[in-house]
Design a protein around this motif. Structure first.
Motif, PDB file in Angstrom:
ATOM      1  N   ARG A  12       0.816  -1.207   0.000  1.00  0.00           N
ATOM      2  CA  ARG A  12       0.000   0.000   0.000  1.00  0.00           C
ATOM      3  C   ARG A  12       0.854   1.264   0.000  1.00  0.00           C
ATOM      4  O   ARG A  12       0.569   2.215  -0.725  1.00  0.00           O
ATOM      5  N   ALA A  13       1.918   1.242   0.801  1.00  0.00           N
ATOM      6  CA  ALA A  13       2.775   2.426   0.853  1.00  0.00           C
ATOM      7  C   ALA A  13       3.607   2.569  -0.427  1.00  0.00           C
ATOM      8  O   ALA A  13       4.046   3.654  -0.767  1.00  0.00           O
ATOM      9  N   ASN A  14       3.802   1.443  -1.142  1.00  0.00           N
ATOM     10  CA  ASN A  14       4.674   1.448  -2.326  1.00  0.00           C
ATOM     11  C   ASN A  14       3.897   1.363  -3.629  1.00  0.00           C
ATOM     12  O   ASN A  14       4.388   0.840  -4.616  1.00  0.00           O
ATOM     13  N   ILE A  15       2.681   1.866  -3.654  1.00  0.00           N
ATOM     14  CA  ILE A  15       1.846   1.629  -4.842  1.00  0.00           C
ATOM     15  C   ILE A  15       2.441   2.266  -6.114  1.00  0.00           C
ATOM     16  O   ILE A  15       2.383   1.684  -7.191  1.00  0.00           O
ATOM     17  N   ASP A  16       3.071   3.418  -5.994  1.00  0.00           N
ATOM     18  CA  ASP A  16       3.712   4.032  -7.168  1.00  0.00           C
ATOM     19  C   ASP A  16       4.898   3.185  -7.651  1.00  0.00           C
ATOM     20  O   ASP A  16       5.111   3.042  -8.852  1.00  0.00           O
ATOM     21  N   GLU A  17       5.650   2.652  -6.700  1.00  0.00           N
ATOM     22  CA  GLU A  17       6.794   1.817  -7.077  1.00  0.00           C
ATOM     23  C   GLU A  17       6.301   0.581  -7.819  1.00  0.00           C
ATOM     24  O   GLU A  17       6.934   0.103  -8.751  1.00  0.00           O
TER      25      GLU A  17
ATOM     26  N   THR B 206       3.701   0.367  -9.816  1.00  0.00           N
ATOM     27  CA  THR B 206       3.367   0.677 -11.211  1.00  0.00           C
ATOM     28  C   THR B 206       4.634   0.972 -12.030  1.00  0.00           C
ATOM     29  O   THR B 206       4.763   0.502 -13.153  1.00  0.00           O
ATOM     30  N   HIS B 207       5.579   1.690 -11.434  1.00  0.00           N
ATOM     31  CA  HIS B 207       6.821   1.997 -12.169  1.00  0.00           C
ATOM     32  C   HIS B 207       7.598   0.734 -12.504  1.00  0.00           C
ATOM     33  O   HIS B 207       8.021   0.530 -13.639  1.00  0.00           O
TER      34      HIS B 207
ATOM     35  N   ILE C 227      -1.388  -0.975 -14.113  1.00  0.00           N
ATOM     36  CA  ILE C 227      -2.456  -0.432 -13.266  1.00  0.00           C
ATOM     37  C   ILE C 227      -2.732  -1.470 -12.183  1.00  0.00           C
ATOM     38  O   ILE C 227      -2.773  -2.669 -12.472  1.00  0.00           O
ATOM     39  N   ILE C 228      -2.921  -1.020 -10.944  1.00  0.00           N
ATOM     40  CA  ILE C 228      -3.276  -1.971  -9.880  1.00  0.00           C
ATOM     41  C   ILE C 228      -4.546  -1.494  -9.186  1.00  0.00           C
ATOM     42  O   ILE C 228      -4.729  -0.300  -8.954  1.00  0.00           O
TER      43      ILE C 228
END
Lengths: 335, 293
Positions: free
Chosen positions: B163-168, B170-171, B189-190
C-alpha cells in the motif's frame, strides 16, 4: 440573506471525459474553461476521466495529451483554479508534478472508499507542492457510515484539507447522503464535499441533502456531462441553491451560457437516464462502465443490463473495466 | 552439502508464505527468519517450525552470516537498498521481492537462468509475475508496440508495504513489461478490491501488435504454452476465456489462485511472487552447487 459560503467545483472537463470517450479537443477545453472562469466558478477539474495517467486501453486512450489540456485550461483562468484527479494505482506522483507544471492548483486524490491508505504519499505530495489537497472516497455507497469516518480520518491524517463523499454509482438516496455527511462533520476537522451521479435522478436531491448537512464543496457538471447519466447539473444547481437562499458567487446567466452555447454543442448524446444507467444506479455499478458495457454487449451479443447486474452482484469497483469484457464473454458462452 | 541455506528478511505476508515454498525446494534449506517485530505471526511460525529467528532485523542477521547462503528480502523498497549493500558485500546472493529493482528483473518462464551471475536478482512485482509471461508469449511471435496490464487483488492480500509502495509497483511493473516482456512501451495499473468473500487475483493483459497482419493461431498457441509453463510452479494460474483479438489489439484475461500456504487461496498475488522467487533460488542453488562440486 447569506446562509453560508461554499464552493461549486465543476467536473465537466474530467467526469465529462467519460461521456466524450476521452476525446476532448483543445478548442472545447479552452471555451469551456473560459466560460467557467467568466461565470465565477472558483474550481474546475481537467483530467482524463480516470484521472492523471488514465489514458489506457483499459479506460480509453485520450486523443489529446491531458497535460496540454490542463495547460490550455489554466491559461484561460483569470480567477478560477484548475483541479486534477489522481487515482493511486493508475496515476503516479510524477503525473501530479507534471500537472502542476502545466498549471494545476488543486489535486483530488481518489481511492475506493475502503482503501484510503494507498493515498498517503500522493496527499503528502499535494500539500508539499502547495496545492489545495482533497481526499476523494469513491463508491461511498459501498461502505458503512463508521467505515467512511475511519477512512476520512486516514485522509485527514495524511494532510487532506477537504474530504469528499463520492456517489460514483449514483446509488445513494438523500438519507444516505445526510447520514454520511453529518457523521463526517462530527468526526473530522476538514471540509466535506459531495460528488453525485444522476443514475436514479437523485443527483440534485442528494446535493441539497449534502449542503443542508454541512458539505462545503459540491461537484457539478454543465448539462450534467459525466459518466453514467452524468452528474448534478451545475447550472441547475446554481438556480436551486439560489432559491434555497445560498450564495454561490456564480453568475446565473453566464453559467447557463457556457452550458448551452459551449458544452451542449459538443455533447455526443444527451445525459438521459437510459435502461443501463438506471440499472447502474439501482445495483450500485461504477458509472464510467456505461460506454464500455455498451461496446462489450454489442461485441458478445448479450444484453448490457445482464452485464451490469452481474457486475453489481460480484461487487466490481471503480477501475475494473476489464471485468466488463470478462463478464460479457462468460454470459455469451452461457447463451 | 547438497542444499544452500536460506534466510528470509521480512516476516510479513510475503516472507511467511515464502517460508513454506522454500520447505518444498529440493536444493534449498530454510534456515533463518528475520523480522523486526518479535510478536509477528511470521516469526512465531518460523520458531515453531524450528528455524533460527532473528527479531532485530538486518543487524542481527549480519552477526550470524554463516547461517545463510541465499537471502530473500521481503521488506520494502527503501529498506532493501541497505540490506542489499550489506549482504552482497559479504558475498551472499540476494533475491529481492520488493519493487526496489536494484538487480536485474527475473520472471522464471522468460529468463530463469539469465541472471544467476548477478549478486542481486529482482522479482519485479506480483502483477509483473502474473502478466509479463503473457506479454513475452505474444512478443516472441510478433513485435509488440505497447502492453498494458491491470492487476486486481483482494484488499486483504495487500499488506502495508504494498500500500505504501503503490507508485513503485506501477513503475517497476511497467519497466519490466518492456525489459523482460519485450514490449516497446509498458504500463501497469493496480486495483485493490475489498469485496467479501475476497476476490481471486485477476489480471488483464492488453497488447497492441505492431504489424497489421499476424498469425493469430500462433499467438494463441504461444500464450497457451506459456500458461502451462507458469502452471509448473503456480498450479492455480489460468486463462479466463480465450484471448480476444480486435484488429491489432490482443486482450488476455487471467486469474491466479494461490496454493493457500500462509494466505488463503484468493491471494494468488502473494503466491505467484513467492513461488517465482523460490523457483529462481532453487535453480540458482542447483547451479552453484554443481559448480562447487
Amino acid at each position: 440573506m447569506e446562509k453560508k459560503s461554499f464552493e461549486i467545483l465543476d467536473v465537466t472537463l474530467r467526469d465529462g471525459s467519460h461521456s466524450m470517450s476521452h476525446a476532448f479537443t483543445p478548442q472545447q477545453v479552452r471555451e469551456t474553461a473560459r466560460g467557467l472562469d467568466e461565470a465565477g466558478v472558483r474550481y474546475f477539474e481537467v483530467s482524463h476521466g480516470d484521472g492523471l495517467g488514465g489514458s489506457s486501453l483499459q479506460y480509453g486512450l485520450s486523443t489529446h495529451d491531458e497535460l496540454k489540456l490542463i495547460e490550455i485550461a489554466a491559461d484561460e483562468c483569470k480567477q478560477a483554479e484548475v483541479s486534477v484527479l489522481l487515482i493511486p494505482g493508475i496515476g503516479v506522483k510524477g503525473d501530479l508534478q507534471d500537472a502542476v507544471k502545466a498549471g494545476a492548483k488543486m489535486v483530488r486524490v481518489a481511492t475506493h472508499v475502503t482503501e484510503a491508505d494507498v493515498a498517503a504519499q500522493h496527499i503528502a505530495l499535494g500539500r508539499e507542492l502547495g496545492l489545495k489537497t482533497v481526499g476523494f472516497l469513491m463508491m461511498s455507497h459501498m461502505a458503512s457510515v463508521e467505515k467512511i469516518v475511519e477512512q476520512a480520518k486516514l485522509f485527514e491524517s495524511y494532510g487532506a484539507e477537504v474530504i469528499y463523499v463520492t456517489d460514483s454509482a449514483g446509488y445513494m438516496l438523500p438519507q444516505d447522503v445526510t447520514n454520511r455527511i453529518s457523521a463526517l462533520k462530527q468526526s473530522v476537522g476538514c471540509e466535506i464535499g459531495f460528488h453525485g451521479h444522476n443514475n436514479l435522478s437523485m443527483a440534485m436531491a442528494n446535493t441539497v441533502a449534502a449542503v443542508e448537512a454541512g458539505a462545503t464543496f459540491i461537484d457539478g457538471s454543465l448539462r450534467a456531462l459525466g459518466a453514467g447519466s452524468g452528474n448534478t447539473q451545475t447550472e441547475v444547481m446554481v438556480a436551486v441553491l439560489d432559491r434555497l437562499g445560498y450564495q454561490t458567487g456564480i453568475d446565473f446567466y453566464k453559467i447557463m451560457d457556457v452550458a448551452n452555447d459551449v458544452v451542449a454543442k459538443y455533447m455526443p448524446r444527451p445525459q438521459e437516464i437510459t435502461g443501463s444507467s438506471l440499472i447502474m444506479g439501482y445495483s450500485g455499478v461504477y458509472s464510467s462502465f456505461l460506454l464500455h458495457t455498451q461496446v462489450a454487449a454489442k461485441r458478445f451479443g448479450v444484453d448490457e443490463r445482464d452485464i451490469l447486474v452481474e457486475l453489481g452482484r460480484i461487487k466490481a469497483i471503480g477501475g475494473q473495466e476489464d471485468l466488463i469484457y470478462d463478464v460479457a464473454q462468460r454470459l455469451a458462452v452461457q447463451i | 552439502m547438497n542444499k544452500l541455506k536460506v534466510g528470509i528478511i521480512g516476516s510479513g505476508n510475503i516472507g511467511t508464505d515464502l517460508m513454506y515454498k522454500i520447505e518444498r525446494c529440493d536444493s534449498l534449506e530454510m534456515s533463518v527468519m528475520v523480522g523486526i517485530d518479535p510478536d509477528s505471526e511470521g516469526l512465531k511460525r518460523a520458531q515453531d517450525a524450528g528455524y533460527t529467528v532473528i527479531s532485530n532485523g538486518i543487524d542481527g542477521l549480519m552477526k550470524q552470516l554463516d547461517l545463510v547462503d541465499i537471502v530473500f528480502d521481503a521488506t520494502s523498497a527503501y529498506a532493501h537498498k541497505v540490506h542489499s549493500d550489506l549482504l552482497t558485500a559479504a558475498g551472499k546472493k540476494v533475491i529481492d521481492l520488493t519493487p526496489a529493482a536494484i538487480g536485474p528483473f527475473t520472471v522464471p518462464p522468460v529468463n530463469l537462468k539469465a541472471n544467476f551471475e548477478s549478486s542481486n536478482v529482482n522479482m519485479v512485482t506480483c502483477g509483473g509475475q502474473a502478466t509479463i509471461p503473457i506479454v513475452y508469449a505474444i512478443s516472441r511471435i510478433v513485435p509488440v508496440e505497447y502492453a498494458e496490464i491491470v492487476a486486481t487483488v483482494a484488499s486483504k492480500s495487500a499488506g502495508p508495504g504494498t500500500r505504501a509502495n503503490i507508485d513503485e509497483f506501477t513503475h517497476t511493473t511497467a519497466r519490466a513489461i518492456e525489459v523482460v516482456g519485450g514490449a516497446e512501451k509498458g504500463k501497469a495499473i493496480i486495483i485493490l478490491n475489498p469485496a467479501e468473500p475476497p476476490v481471486i487475483m485477476r489480471d488483464t493483459v492488453n497488447a497492441l501488435i505492431k504489424d497489421k497482419n499476424f498469425d493469430e493461431a500462433a499467438v494463441i498457441a504461444s500464450i497457451e504454452k506459456m500458461v502451462t509453463d507458469v502452471q509448473e510452479y503456480v498450479p492455480g494460474y489460468r486463462l479466463r476465456g480465450a484471448p480476444q483479438f480486435d484488429g491489432q489489439r490482443v486482450s488476455v484475461f487471467l486469474e491466479v489462485e494461490g496454493a493457500g500456504d500462509f494466505f488463503p487461496a484468493y491471494s494468488g498475488n502473494l503466491d505467484i511472487m513467492t513461488a517465482a522467487a523460490a523457483k529462481v533460488a532453487n535453480e540458482m542453488a542447483k547451479e552453484l552447487l554443481a559448480t562447487k562440486a
